[in-house]
Design a protein around this motif. Structure first.
Motif, PDB file in Angstrom:
ATOM      1  N   ALA A 162      -6.499   1.501   3.600  1.00 45.70           N
ATOM      2  CA  ALA A 162      -6.953   0.081   3.538  1.00 45.70           C
ATOM      3  C   ALA A 162      -8.089  -0.229   3.086  1.00 45.70           C
ATOM      4  O   ALA A 162      -8.585  -1.225   2.450  1.00 45.70           O
ATOM      5  N   LYS A 163      -9.201   0.613   3.570  1.00 47.94           N
ATOM      6  CA  LYS A 163     -10.463   0.569   3.184  1.00 47.94           C
ATOM      7  C   LYS A 163     -10.596   0.653   1.410  1.00 47.94           C
ATOM      8  O   LYS A 163     -11.307  -0.031   1.014  1.00 47.94           O
ATOM      9  N   ARG A 164     -10.109   1.706   1.114  1.00 50.65           N
ATOM     10  CA  ARG A 164     -10.014   1.795  -0.172  1.00 50.65           C
ATOM     11  C   ARG A 164      -9.491   0.761  -1.086  1.00 50.65           C
ATOM     12  O   ARG A 164     -10.154   0.313  -1.999  1.00 50.65           O
ATOM     13  N   PHE A 165      -8.466   0.259  -0.595  1.00 49.31           N
ATOM     14  CA  PHE A 165      -8.139  -0.979  -1.340  1.00 49.31           C
ATOM     15  C   PHE A 165      -8.972  -2.177  -1.098  1.00 49.31           C
ATOM     16  O   PHE A 165      -9.103  -2.863  -2.242  1.00 49.31           O
ATOM     17  N   LEU A 220       0.824  -1.209  -0.036  1.00 49.46           N
ATOM     18  CA  LEU A 220      -0.086   0.071  -0.029  1.00 49.46           C
ATOM     19  C   LEU A 220       0.954   1.146   0.021  1.00 49.46           C
ATOM     20  O   LEU A 220       1.945   1.096   0.522  1.00 49.46           O
ATOM     21  N   ALA A 221       0.292   2.276  -0.561  1.00 46.26           N
ATOM     22  CA  ALA A 221       0.890   3.510  -0.494  1.00 46.26           C
ATOM     23  C   ALA A 221       1.087   4.224   0.899  1.00 46.26           C
ATOM     24  O   ALA A 221       2.093   4.706   0.997  1.00 46.26           O
ATOM     25  N   THR A 222       0.145   4.266   1.774  1.00 45.38           N
ATOM     26  CA  THR A 222       0.158   4.427   3.129  1.00 45.38           C
ATOM     27  C   THR A 222      -0.570   3.577   4.043  1.00 45.38           C
ATOM     28  O   THR A 222      -1.605   2.881   3.404  1.00 45.38           O
ATOM     29  N   HIS A 223      -0.025   3.667   5.058  1.00 48.65           N
ATOM     30  CA  HIS A 223      -0.865   2.444   6.093  1.00 48.65           C
ATOM     31  C   HIS A 223      -1.786   3.240   6.967  1.00 48.65           C
ATOM     32  O   HIS A 223      -1.491   3.525   8.064  1.00 48.65           O
TER      33      HIS A 223
END
Length: 167
Positions: A87-90, A79-82
């Motif tokens: 995480a929800k968008r992914f 992921l780009a950011t944690h």
């Protein structure tokens, strides 16, 4: 009796579950014969196992290649950011893409691993380059193509009930 999660199951339940893992189309009478119960007892137990969520469904096992899905890819995602929002968008992306059969959150170098069933390498290229990489939640994608499947099963190793705290 042993507890699987929060639901108690006994040896009869384990026999029913093991038989259904082998053949989900068994009639209650066939299942009862295997479990050593009457058909009505077996039916009640099966219904309870369904209601308790231990039996989550019944499915047909389809042959990938016979239906033209000749490529299975395992795709590692970083992921780009944690953040919970990222995480929800992914997760939302994964749920929208039908090609993705399984998705796992991981420890280690990658954040997620996806199992993707595809018709050909062009389809893999499309999903990596046009769906995964451009998504703002994703920083890095690494894919591996499955050359041969040595084993696949959805069966749980039920075996015998283990004593609490035992080996």
């Amino acid at each position: 009796m042993t507890s699987m999660g929060t639901v108690a199951v006994d040896a009869f339940d384990l026999k029913i579950l093991a038989a259904l893992q082998d053949d989900g189309r068994l009639t209650n009478q066939e299942l009862a014969d295997i479990a050593g119960l009457s058909a009505s007892q077996c039916s009640r137990r099966r219904s309870r196992l369904e209601e308790d969520g231990i039996i989550q469904g019944y499915h047909a096992d389809l042959a990938n290649e016979a239906l033209g899905f000749n490529v299975i890819a395992l795709v590692h995602i970083t992921l780009a950011t944690h953040s919970p929002n990222n995480a929800k968008r992914f997760r939302d992306l994964v749920l929208r893409v039908d090609d993705i059969q399984e998705a796992f959150a991981l420890t280690g170098d990658a954040d997620y691993m996806l199992k993707i069933a595809l018709r050909d390498l062009k389809s893999l290229s499309d999903i990596v380059n046009n769906v995964l990489m451009p998504h703002d939640s994703v920083a890095h994608v690494r894919s591996s193509i499955v050359l041969d499947c040595l084993k696949t099963t959805r069966k749980l190793p039920l075996g015998r009930p283990r004593p609490a705290g035992g080996r």
